[in-house]
Write a protein that holds these residues in place. Sequence first.
Motif, PDB file in Angstrom:
ATOM      1  N   ALA A   1       0.811  -1.215   0.000  1.00 28.57           N
ATOM      2  CA  ALA A   1       0.000   0.000   0.000  1.00 28.57           C
ATOM      3  C   ALA A   1       0.838   1.255   0.000  1.00 28.57           C
ATOM      4  N   ALA A   2       2.107   1.172   0.464  1.00 26.08           N
ATOM      5  CA  ALA A   2       2.967   2.350   0.449  1.00 26.08           C
ATOM      6  C   ALA A   2       3.252   2.824  -0.972  1.00 26.08           C
ATOM      7  N   PHE A   3       3.134   1.947  -1.950  1.00 29.91           N
ATOM      8  CA  PHE A   3       3.385   2.316  -3.340  1.00 29.91           C
ATOM      9  C   PHE A   3       2.092   2.409  -4.152  1.00 29.91           C
ATOM     10  N   ALA A   4       1.122   1.560  -3.831  1.00 28.23           N
ATOM     11  CA  ALA A   4      -0.099   1.520  -4.636  1.00 28.23           C
ATOM     12  C   ALA A   4      -1.247   2.302  -4.022  1.00 28.23           C
ATOM     13  N   GLY A   5      -1.147   2.705  -2.755  1.00 26.27           N
ATOM     14  CA  GLY A   5      -2.262   3.358  -2.092  1.00 26.27           C
ATOM     15  C   GLY A   5      -2.867   2.436  -1.039  1.00 26.27           C
ATOM     16  N   ARG A   6      -3.275   3.019   0.092  1.00 28.90           N
ATOM     17  CA  ARG A   6      -3.769   2.209   1.206  1.00 28.90           C
ATOM     18  C   ARG A   6      -5.291   2.207   1.251  1.00 28.90           C
ATOM     19  N   PRO A   7      -5.900   1.039   1.253  1.00 25.70           N
ATOM     20  CA  PRO A   7      -7.364   0.973   1.384  1.00 25.70           C
ATOM     21  C   PRO A   7      -7.791   1.263   2.813  1.00 25.70           C
ATOM     22  N   ARG A   8      -9.055   1.525   2.993  1.00 24.58           N
ATOM     23  CA  ARG A   8      -9.592   1.843   4.310  1.00 24.58           C
ATOM     24  C   ARG A   8      -9.561   0.614   5.217  1.00 24.58           C
ATOM     25  N   GLY A   9      -9.199   0.863   6.483  1.00 26.51           N
ATOM     26  CA  GLY A   9      -9.261  -0.195   7.492  1.00 26.51           C
ATOM     27  C   GLY A   9      -8.042  -1.075   7.589  1.00 26.51           C
ATOM     28  N   LEU A  10      -7.098  -0.972   6.648  1.00 29.42           N
ATOM     29  CA  LEU A  10      -5.944  -1.864   6.680  1.00 29.42           C
ATOM     30  C   LEU A  10      -5.001  -1.495   7.821  1.00 29.42           C
ATOM     31  N   LEU A  11      -4.719  -0.211   7.996  1.00 33.78           N
ATOM     32  CA  LEU A  11      -3.794   0.207   9.054  1.00 33.78           C
ATOM     33  C   LEU A  11      -4.364  -0.058  10.452  1.00 33.78           C
ATOM     34  N   PRO A  12      -5.625   0.288  10.771  1.00 31.54           N
ATOM     35  CA  PRO A  12      -6.133  -0.045  12.115  1.00 31.54           C
ATOM     36  C   PRO A  12      -6.119  -1.532  12.417  1.00 31.54           C
ATOM     37  N   LEU A  13      -6.455  -2.358  11.421  1.00 34.07           N
ATOM     38  CA  LEU A  13      -6.438  -3.800  11.645  1.00 34.07           C
ATOM     39  C   LEU A  13      -5.027  -4.308  11.893  1.00 34.07           C
ATOM     40  N   ALA A  14      -4.038  -3.733  11.207  1.00 32.27           N
ATOM     41  CA  ALA A  14      -2.651  -4.138  11.430  1.00 32.27           C
ATOM     42  C   ALA A  14      -2.189  -3.730  12.825  1.00 32.27           C
ATOM     43  N   VAL A  15      -2.618  -2.551  13.298  1.00 36.56           N
ATOM     44  CA  VAL A  15      -2.246  -2.123  14.650  1.00 36.56           C
ATOM     45  C   VAL A  15      -2.846  -3.056  15.692  1.00 36.56           C
ATOM     46  N   VAL A  16      -4.109  -3.441  15.516  1.00 40.21           N
ATOM     47  CA  VAL A  16      -4.747  -4.374  16.462  1.00 40.21           C
ATOM     48  C   VAL A  16      -4.029  -5.719  16.453  1.00 40.21           C
ATOM     49  N   ALA A  17      -3.702  -6.222  15.258  1.00 45.01           N
ATOM     50  CA  ALA A  17      -2.984  -7.497  15.175  1.00 45.01           C
ATOM     51  C   ALA A  17      -1.620  -7.417  15.841  1.00 45.01           C
ATOM     52  N   GLY A  18      -0.939  -6.277  15.702  1.00 48.22           N
ATOM     53  CA  GLY A  18       0.350  -6.120  16.367  1.00 48.22           C
ATOM     54  C   GLY A  18       0.228  -6.112  17.878  1.00 48.22           C
ATOM     55  N   LEU A  19      -0.799  -5.431  18.410  1.00 46.28           N
ATOM     56  CA  LEU A  19      -1.002  -5.411  19.862  1.00 46.28           C
ATOM     57  C   LEU A  19      -1.341  -6.801  20.382  1.00 46.28           C
ATOM     58  N   VAL A  20      -2.155  -7.548  19.639  1.00 41.82           N
ATOM     59  CA  VAL A  20      -2.493  -8.909  20.067  1.00 41.82           C
ATOM     60  C   VAL A  20      -1.251  -9.791  20.074  1.00 41.82           C
ATOM     61  N   THR A  21      -0.406  -9.653  19.069  1.00 41.11           N
ATOM     62  CA  THR A  21       0.823 -10.451  19.018  1.00 41.11           C
ATOM     63  C   THR A  21       1.749 -10.108  20.174  1.00 41.11           C
ATOM     64  N   ILE A  22       1.876  -8.807  20.489  1.00 41.94           N
ATOM     65  CA  ILE A  22       2.721  -8.409  21.621  1.00 41.94           C
ATOM     66  C   ILE A  22       2.159  -8.951  22.929  1.00 41.94           C
ATOM     67  N   ALA A  23       0.827  -8.903  23.069  1.00 41.95           N
ATOM     68  CA  ALA A  23       0.206  -9.421  24.289  1.00 41.95           C
ATOM     69  C   ALA A  23       0.437 -10.920  24.442  1.00 41.95           C
ATOM     70  N   MET A  24       0.474 -11.643  23.341  1.00 42.19           N
ATOM     71  CA  MET A  24       0.730 -13.084  23.419  1.00 42.19           C
ATOM     72  C   MET A  24       2.193 -13.377  23.743  1.00 42.19           C
ATOM     73  N   LEU A  25       3.078 -12.442  23.430  1.00 39.18           N
ATOM     74  CA  LEU A  25       4.493 -12.633  23.771  1.00 39.18           C
ATOM     75  C   LEU A  25       4.763 -12.423  25.251  1.00 39.18           C
ATOM     76  N   VAL A  26       3.919 -11.613  25.913  1.00 40.02           N
ATOM     77  CA  VAL A  26       4.126 -11.317  27.322  1.00 40.02           C
ATOM     78  C   VAL A  26       3.610 -12.474  28.160  1.00 40.02           C
ATOM     79  N   PRO A  27       4.416 -13.064  28.991  1.00 41.30           N
ATOM     80  CA  PRO A  27       3.941 -14.166  29.837  1.00 41.30           C
ATOM     81  C   PRO A  27       2.984 -13.650  30.906  1.00 41.30           C
ATOM     82  N   VAL A  28       1.809 -14.226  30.957  1.00 45.70           N
ATOM     83  CA  VAL A  28       0.804 -13.837  31.937  1.00 45.70           C
ATOM     84  C   VAL A  28       0.747 -14.907  33.024  1.00 45.70           C
ATOM     85  N   PRO A  29       0.951 -14.527  34.264  1.00 47.03           N
ATOM     86  CA  PRO A  29       0.923 -15.525  35.327  1.00 47.03           C
ATOM     87  C   PRO A  29      -0.500 -16.049  35.554  1.00 47.03           C
TER      88      PRO A  29
END
Length: 436
Positions: free
Chosen positions: A292-320
């Motif tokens: 999308a950086a070269f062709a143009g970004r569609p709506r909703g792609l960036l927010p969904l990527a941010v949510v997926a990144g936060l979920v991945t980080i949360a899964m990396l953190v060990p929860v007691p």
Amino acid sequence: MVRPDASATVVAMELTPLRRASSGAVLGGVCAGLARRWQVDPTVLRIAMVLLALLGGLGIAFYVGALLLVPKDGSSEFPLYRLAPFTRSWSPAAAIGAVVGLGVLITVAVGSWLPFGLAPVVGLGFLWYFGFHRRRHPHRPDAAGQPGNGAPSGQNELAGPSDTAALPTASTPSALPQTDFERAAAAWRERVVQERQGTPAGVSDVSAGDPPATLPLYEYRPTPPPAVSNWTPPAPRATRRRPKWLWPLVLCLLGGGLATLAVLSVVFGVIVPPLAYAATVLGALGLGLLIAAFAGRPRGLLPLAVVAGLVTIAMLVPVPRPGRVGTETVSYTTMAQLPTTEQNHGAGDVTVNLSGLDVTETRQIQFSQGAGTLAVSLPTTGNVIVEWSIGAGEYHGPDTSRDGIDLKGNYQRILTPGAPVLTVVLHTGVGEVTVS
């Protein structure tokens, strides 16, 4: 007329009491209030607060402290006094000290299971202070070195030597006007004052027949702005491209990655951890953002990527594991009864009785306590090693007694060298550990 000093605006902003914002608040209005105070985007502060929460739990402690000590708009009382009425008799210093102590406990309790420590926070603090704060609020030069201490620059061009004595003076050197317009305005105000008093400065004795000397005035001639040659109006902003084919491509990449993991798990029997699925989703969205950086970004792609990144980080953190709550007593008399996994207890009092245990093989057992008292009775015979750690509390053992924050130690009782050894690992977040 005196020009407003930019540093005066900064000082006025710094002296304004901090308040939690009522409008635009998401969780208590702490970040919105700080953003309004510092004139920054509140989203930046919210992201920074999440990062600080991951760095040793410092963000959580700071946010809780701000919720307890910073009033909301229209109020001047600590919210702590309203949430805990028994603290109304406390002085502000005592309330602040109690909240700081609570923040230390939160940092110790939460930071013990976070993957990052406080070292990155210190590095970011130095980076912010020397790279942002010092550049935004430079030290003002001494008053003796300011241009206003002497005659203003350009004064000789506007008045001759005989006119210098007629210039208005101020009580402090820093109050001297700096621009042509300010010098003209100051001279005019001085002339009006002298006319009202009836004895203008520099006037001779009128009765003697000398004509009154007039106070010189300055003519203010504003400098016209420079002419702009060959000026062309800016081109209208182009409409952002939003390709319709990028979302189907991202969904195909996402489906192909998840299908591959499913085939590996079901058909070939490969153990695929849940983190692999989250990483696949994040990778597909990240590849879509790269395209999308070269062709143009569609709506909703960036927010969904941010949510997926936060979920991945949360899964990396060990929860007691939260563990059980209440009073519990366990007893072990044989090596076969000893647990093979860590025994976690959320809050309460736990008593572990090992006094009747016969140490016949080398083993290790672990007991973890969130908050409360953890008491262990060691075997009367055999070799025993105790490794203990406490976030905040007290330790009482056969060798020593200690209290404080972030305590660690070990106790060894080797009766028969070369014989099997039982290792007991004890941890308490907040509370007391007793070994007997």
